[in-house]
Enzyme design. Structure first.
Site, PDB file in Angstrom:
ATOM      1  N   LYS A  96       0.841  -1.192   0.000  1.00  9.47           N
ATOM      2  CA  LYS A  96       0.000   0.000   0.000  1.00  9.47           C
ATOM      3  C   LYS A  96       0.885   1.254   0.000  1.00  9.47           C
ATOM      4  CE  LYS A  96      -4.061   1.733   2.535  1.00  9.47           C
ATOM      5  NZ  LYS A  96      -4.982   1.484   3.662  1.00  9.47           N
ATOM      6  N   SER A 171      -9.813   1.259   2.369  1.00  8.09           N
ATOM      7  CA  SER A 171      -8.857   2.061   1.638  1.00  8.09           C
ATOM      8  C   SER A 171      -7.733   1.257   0.985  1.00  8.09           C
ATOM      9  CB  SER A 171      -8.245   3.118   2.552  1.00  8.09           C
ATOM     10  OG  SER A 171      -7.461   2.513   3.584  1.00  8.09           O
ATOM     11  N   SER A 195     -10.474  -0.883   6.515  1.00  8.30           N
ATOM     12  CA  SER A 195      -9.748  -0.684   5.262  1.00  8.30           C
ATOM     13  C   SER A 195      -8.929  -1.872   4.784  1.00  8.30           C
ATOM     14  CB  SER A 195      -8.842   0.546   5.376  1.00  8.30           C
ATOM     15  OG  SER A 195      -9.607   1.721   5.334  1.00  8.30           O
TER      16      SER A 195
END
Length: 487
Positions: A96, A171, A195
């Site tokens: 990420k 996310s 997320s």
């Protein structure tokens, strides 16, 4: 064979689709047997990424040259050089972008950070690389990771490989999409309201929200008990493999825990275990297909020998939301509000809406009081049950590119008031010491996967993984060759 020379398994060509969905554990076995080389696997995945990215749009930073050098080094380790292979040796990992990597862009999807270069590695990055993992791509998030979907004005729309009209979730949506599309077997995420679990569900992969302090993070969010960094993968065993690497005390994080349990990568069955099946977590509405797929999971666990009891919890979305807003108003909401005050015109519409909506009639202290009252029935439930299983999402998906600023927030004909309440993840950020493994449960009519959360007692990671492995073995997931996005 000289150092730096990649070896090729049995001198045969590698079909790119052949390796795209191999598990990390299977890749490692083939590396050890010299049936595949880390180099040829990396090259195959890079070719796949470049072919599919125009449709998926998950990758925001490519490390191909550096990754190839690391894969060549890994190949040499499998030949017995440099001390031999490490736990993640040669395994491709999609990370990420929110997790800083020294010398790389660290924009968090925001034009306000577009010139920022990371000065340090996140502890997760440090440990993955130290264990031999090859980070070849860094992947998309919503701006400042403040939404359950995945698009930004900076990076565009990340699409769900199962149905590109939908979002992979957020996310950690770039990670979910990358795993689902066959870009990597392993990935990283973070979770402050769902997320990791939201994209795990919507992308049909698995993810782990560790209990608070299990996986080290960076300040200031390492001190926020709602916030968790953790792994994502395509199988529960692979999830355990990478969790064992990233977990444990780190000098940068005062909240990080010592004496981390080592998770197995093969699991005992659930015969005789007591599992609570909770469909609505109080008053959450459910899309019919989510309910049907969750019930199938319960039936499968019962068939595997678990004692499955359907339970209810005396929660309401309003009380969960009130407690969460009191928390967010004091921490994440306050942080984004500060940026919005200075650079609001540069922010995405949903980021501005997040900053504006994170206010509370409760003080931070009153919010903690409410959290304590809300945990009591769950704590009592765990006196009699080994784990809780519930849906991850209430809805069957988020439309790609939709910001959900003004709704609709419809679930089964009911307006739930905010897009994050179309998910059922937030309670377990309130109860942050509970480990949660997200596992696929099926697919909806639109082709988007559905999932369940396996919630363990506080800090009982091993039981959560054991039940999740049973869900996986009796149901859907990448162990089944038919479980592939139509790319």
């Amino acid at each position: 064979m000289g150092v730096g020379t990649p070896w090729i398994g049995q001198n045969r060509p590698v079909l790119h689709d052949d390796v795209a969905y191999l598990s990390a554990l299977e890749l490692r076995r083939r590396f050890e047997a010299r049936e595949l080389s880390p180099v040829e696997v990396l090259d195959a995945l890079i070719d796949r990424i470049e072919a599919l990215e125009p449709r998926v749009n998950a990758v925001v930073d490519r490390r191909y040259a550096e990754a190839r050098a690391e894969a060549e080094h890994a190949a040499e380790r499998y030949l017995g050089h440099h001390g031999g292979p490490r736990p993640l040796e040669g395994l491709p990992v999609a990370t990420k972008e929110e997790h800083p990597m020294v010398g790389r862009p660290w924009t968090q999807g925001s034009f306000t950070e577009q010139h920022v270069v990371a000065p340090i590695d996140h502890p997760i990055i440090e440990r993955i690389q130290g264990a031999g993992g090859v980070i070849h791509v860094r992947v998309a998030t919503p701006e400042f990771s403040c939404a359950g979907f995945c698009h930004t004005e900076m990076w565009g729309i990340t699409r769900n490989p199962w149905n590109t009209d939908y979002s992979p979730g957020g996310s950690s949506g770039g990670t979910g999409a990358a795993l689902a599309a066959g870009y990597a077997p392993l990935g990283t995420g973070s979770d402050i309201g769902g997320s990791i679990r939201i994209p795990s569900s919507l992308s049909g992969v698995v993810g782990f929200k560790p209990p608070f302090g299990r996986v080290p993070a960076l300040p200031p969010y390492n001190l926020d008990q709602y916030c968790h960094d953790g792994p994502m993968a395509r199988s529960v065993a692979d999830l355990a493999l990478i969790e064992n690497v990233v977990a444990g005390q780190h000098w940068r994080d005062v909240a990080s825990l010592r004496d981390t349990p080592v998770l197995p990568t093969s699991f005992d069955g659930v015969q005789g275990m007591r599992v609570a099946l909770c469909l609505r977590l109080g008053d959450w509405p459910l899309a019919p297909e989510v309910e049907a797929n969750t019930r199938r999971v319960g039936e499968s666990l019962a068939a595997a020998g678990a004692i499955v009891e359907e339970v209810t919890l005396p929660w309401t979305r309003d009380r969960i939301w009130s407690a969460a807003q009191a928390h967010f108003a004091g921490i994440m909401g306050a942080g984004i509000a500060k940026i919005a005050a200075a650079h609001g015109d540069q922010l995405n519409d949903y980021t501005r809406a997040f900053a504006a909506s994170m206010h509370s009639e409760l003080s931070y202290y009153e919010g903690m009081e409410l959290e304590g009252r809300l945990f009591e029935p769950l704590g009592q439930l765990f006196e009699h049950h080994d784990a809780l299983v519930c849906p991850t999402m209430a809805t069957d998906g988020f439309v790609a590119g939709h910001s959900y600023v003004d709704g609709p927030w419809d679930v089964a004909g009911e307006d739930v008031g905010h897009h994050i309440l179309m998910c059922m993840t937030l309670p377990f950020n309130l109860f942050s010491r509970c480990p949660v493994v997200a596992v696929p449960s099926g697919r909806a009519a639109n082709g988007v996967p559905t999932g369940v959360q396996v919630v363990g007692r506080t800090y009982d990671d091993a039981t959560a993984f054991r039940v999740a492995a049973a869900v996986e073995s009796t149901g859907v997931g990448y162990h089944d060759p038919s479980w592939r996005p139509p790319l």
